[in-house]
Write a protein that holds these residues in place. Structure first.
Motif, short mmCIF file in Angstrom:
data_model
loop_
_atom_site.label_atom_id
_atom_site.label_comp_id
_atom_site.label_asym_id
_atom_site.label_seq_id
_atom_site.Cartn_x
_atom_site.Cartn_y
_atom_site.Cartn_z
N GLY A 49 4.30 -4.55 -10.60
CA GLY A 49 4.60 -4.21 -11.99
C GLY A 49 3.43 -3.52 -12.69
O GLY A 49 3.61 -2.86 -13.71
N ASP A 50 2.23 -3.68 -12.17
CA ASP A 50 1.05 -3.03 -12.74
C ASP A 50 0.73 -1.78 -11.91
O ASP A 50 0.61 -1.86 -10.69
N PRO A 51 0.57 -0.62 -12.56
CA PRO A 51 0.40 0.62 -11.78
C PRO A 51 -0.84 0.67 -10.88
O PRO A 51 -0.88 1.47 -9.96
N ASP A 52 -1.84 -0.17 -11.16
CA ASP A 52 -3.05 -0.14 -10.33
C ASP A 52 -3.10 -1.28 -9.31
O ASP A 52 -4.11 -1.45 -8.61
N VAL A 53 -2.03 -2.05 -9.25
CA VAL A 53 -2.02 -3.19 -8.33
C VAL A 53 -0.88 -3.05 -7.34
O VAL A 53 0.26 -2.79 -7.72
N PHE A 54 -1.21 -3.22 -6.07
CA PHE A 54 -0.25 -3.07 -4.99
C PHE A 54 -0.15 -4.37 -4.22
O PHE A 54 -1.05 -5.22 -4.30
N ALA A 55 0.90 -4.53 -3.46
CA ALA A 55 1.01 -5.71 -2.60
C ALA A 55 1.62 -5.28 -1.27
O ALA A 55 2.39 -4.32 -1.20
#
Lengths: 92, 443
Positions: B265-271
Motif C-alpha cells: 500500500g506504500d509506494p516505497d515499500v515492497f513485499a
C-alpha cells in the motif's frame, strides 16, 4: 524389456553421455547443493542452476552423477548441437 | 545515492538484492537477517536431516559472491518500520533510513496450543537452528512422534527415520495430504513409509505432550493411548510473518497484500516471498505461495521495480518437486481433492493454494505403485498433474500446462479407461513442442 530393447536403451544412454550436456530447469531448483557436492571433479553445478545456464564446462565428464542425485529432477541431459550437421556449420 | 533496505535473509531478499544491483550499480543495499546463519537453502534442510548433504554445502553464496553484490549483511532484528519517516528501527533501537524497502520476512511454523508444547524436545523445521536441534535430539531419541501434514511433515518423518529413530506418524484423518493427493497416491506414500518402518496412526490426535523434568517423555492421544517418545516434531502449517507490516499500517490480508509490481500500500515499500499475498490473474483472487523458486521470482520482480523498472510479476502455474516417502513427486497446477485436510491449518511449507483448488476437470490416471501420472483435464487443456516415480514426463507436462497446450487431438484417448497416458503424452509432446517453436532435444 527385451534384449533388443535393453540394447537400444543402453545405446541411447551412452549417446546421451557422449553427445549430451547437463541443463538445469531452475523453476525446480532449491539450491540445496547436492549436485555440486556429488560432482567428482568439483564443478559448481548449483551455480549453473542459479544462473539458469547449461553446464558448458569443458571438464564435465557427463557422468550423470548430478542428474541422478538431484532430488528434484532439476537437471537433465540435452544433446549438444555439436554433432548435428544441420546446426553446426563446422560439420556442414 | 539511493539506499535499499531488505528485511529478511531468505531467497526473496537475495533475489531482490541481485535485481537491484543489476539495475542500479551505485546504490547502497542493506540486508537485515535475523537468522545468524545467513543465506542458505531452506528446502535443503530436509536433505541435511537425511544425511544426503553436509551443512556447509547448503550455502549457495560465498563471501566473494556477497562482495560482488556489494551488499551489507546485518544480523539485527528489525522491530519497527516508520513509513512516514522512511526508517526501519532495529531491536536495539537504531534507526536506519531507506529510499526503498523490501519486506521479505517469510513465514513461520504454526505451533498448536497443546499442553506441553513448550517442553524441550518439541521441534519444528523452519530454519538451520531447528535442523541442528533435531539432529542433536535424534542422536539420543529412540522414538519420535510427528504431527502434521504436507511436505514438511514427511521431511521430518523421513529425516528422523534416516537417523535411526523409530517414528510414529500421527494422522488426524484417514489418509495423508488428502487435499492434494488422491486416495491411491496417499496409499502409495503410506505403504512406502510403513515399509521403511514408520508406524502410522490414523484418526489420531494429540491431547497432551507429556513431560518429565522439562523434557518430552511422550504424547497422550485423545483416545487415551500413550506413545512414549523423546521428541515431538510438528508441521501443521505456516503463517506469514506479517507483524512488522501490520504494525507499520500496511494493507494486509493473510499476508502482506501487494499489487502486480510487488508493491504494498506504500509506494516505497515492497513485499515478496512467503509473506506476500499476490494477486493471481488466473483465479482473480489473492493467494499465498510458500515455494522457494516462486519466492525467488517474486524477489527478483520486487527488486527490479524498487530500482525503477516496470516489471510486473506474473504468477506462473505453481510447481513443486519433492520426495514423498522416497518417491520423487512433481505437483503442477490444480490437482485438488474434495474435502478438508485435518492435518494442516491453512498453508504448509512448499505449498501453493492453487493445488488445493478443485479443478473443473476430469482425472485421467495411469501407472501403478511408484510410477504414476494423474492428469486433471478441463476442456481442451491439462490444468494440473501429479507425477510420481518416473519423472521423464514431468518437464514436458509443466511446459504443456503452463503453455496451455490444446490437447483436443488426444483428449478422448487420454480419458479412455486404462489409456496408456504416458505414451499418448510423450507422442503428443513431440508434436506440440515443435509447433511451440521449441526444438530442444531431451534424452
Amino acid at each position: 524389456m527385451s534384449l533388443r530393447g535393453a540394447f537400444q536403451h543402453e545405446r541411447k544412454r551412452r549417446e546421451a553421455l557422449v553427445a549430451g550436456y547437463v541443463v538445469p530447469d531452475n523453476v525446480r531448483c532449491v539450491q540445496c547443493g547436492i549436485c555440486s557436492y556429488n560432482c567428482p571433479i568439483g564443478i559448481d553445478v548449483r551455480r549453473h542452476a542459479w544462473l539458469g545456464e547449461p553446464v558448458h564446462d569443458s571438464h564435465c565428464l557427463t557422468c550423470g552423477e548430478c542428474v541422478a542425485r538431484c532430488p528434484r529432477g532439476v537437471l537433465r541431459f540435452e544433446k549438444t548441437p555439436l554433432f548435428d550437421a544441420e546446426k553446426n556449420p563446422l560439420l556442414g | 545515492m539511493k539506499r535499499y533496505v531488505m528485511v529478511g535473509g531468505g531467497v526473496a531478499a537475495l533475489a531482490a538484492a541481485e535485481a537491484v544491483r543489476r539495475q542500479d550499480a551505485g546504490s547502497e543495499i542493506l540486508l537485515f537477517s535475523e537468522d545468524p546463519f545467513g543465506f542458505y537453502s531452506r528446502p535443503g534442510l530436509a536433505y541435511l536431516l537425511t544425511g544426503e548433504v553436509p551443512e556447509k554445502q547448503l550455502f549457495p553464496f560465498s563471501a566473494q559472491d556477497f562482495r560482488r553484490l556489494r551488499l551489507r549483511l546485518l544480523h539485527h532484528r528489525v522491530a519497527a518500520v516508520d513509513l512516514r519517516a522512511h526508517v526501519v528501527v532495529t531491536a536495539e533501537g537504531k534507526e536506519v533510513g531507506y529510499d526503498r524497502l523490501l519486506l521479505a520476512t517469510g513465514s513461520s511454523a504454526v505451533m498448536p496450543s497443546l499442553p506441553g508444547a513448550a517442553l524441550e524436545g518439541v521441534v519444528k523445521l523452519d530454519d538451520m537452528q531447528d535442523a541442528r536441534r533435531i539432529l542433536k535430539l535424534a542422536r539420543r531419541a529412540r522414538r519420535a512422534v510427528v504431527v502434521g501434514g504436507g511436505i514438511t511433515a514427511l521431511e521430518l518423518v523421513e529425516g528422523l527415520a534416516a537417523r535411526g529413530v523409530r517414528v510414529h506418524y500421527l494422522l488426524r484423518g484417514e489418509r495423508y495430504w488428502r487435499r492434494v493427493l488422491d486416495e491411491h497416491e496417499s496409499a502409495i506414500v503410506e505403504r512406502k513409509l510403513e515399509e521403511d518402518g514408520v508406524r502410522i496412526h490414523r484418526h489420531a490426535e494429540v491431547a497432551e505432550i507429556l513431560g518429565k523434568r522439562g523434557r518430552v517423555a511422550g504424547v497422550r492421544l485423545k483416545n487415551g493411548e500413550v506413545i512414549k517418545c523423546k521428541m515431538v516434531a510438528i508441521a501443521v502449517g505456516v503463517r506469514p510473518n506479517k507483524g512488522l507490516a501490520e504494525a507499520a499500517g500496511l494493507r494486509c490480508g493473510r499476508g502482506v497484500l501487494v499489487d502486480a509490481f510487488m508493491r504494498t500500500g506504500d509506494p516505497d515499500v515492497f513485499a515478496a516471498g512467503d509473506v506476500a499475498e499476490v494477486y493471481d490473474p488466473l483465479s482473480g483472487r489473492t493467494v499465498l505461495d510458500t515455494l522457494w523458486p516462486t519466492a525467488r521470482t517474486q524477489g527478483r520482480a520486487a527488486g527490479l521495480n524498487m530500482a525503477g523498472a516496470n516489471h510486473p510479476y506474473r504468477r506462473k502455474v505453481p510447481i513443486n518437486v519433492t520426495r514423498l516417502a522416497g518417491i520423487t513427486t512433481t505437483i503442477i497446477g490444480t490437482v485438488g481433492q474434495p474435502g478438508a485436510d485435518k492435518d494442516t491449518l491453512g498453508i504448509v511449507r512448499g505449498d501453493s493454494e492453487t493445488w488445493r483448488t478443485l479443478p473443473d476437470a476430469i482425472a485421467a490416471q495411469e501407472g501403478f505403485e511408484v510410477n504414476r501420472i494423474r492428469l486433471m483435464i478441463a476442456g481442451r487443456h491439462i490444468v494440473g498433474a501429479i507425477i510420481m516415480g518416473n519423472q521423464l514426463l514431468s518437464q514436458p507436462l509443466y511446459r504443456m500446462i503452463a503453455g496451455q497446450a490444446d490437447i483436443a487431438p488426444v483428449r478422448e484417448q487420454l480419458l479412455r479407461p486404462g489409456a496408456p497416458i504416458a505414451d499418448i503424452l510423450a507422442a503428443f509432446w513431440e508434436q506440440w513442442r515443435v509447433q511451440d517453436g521449441n526444438r530442444t532435444v531431451s534424452v
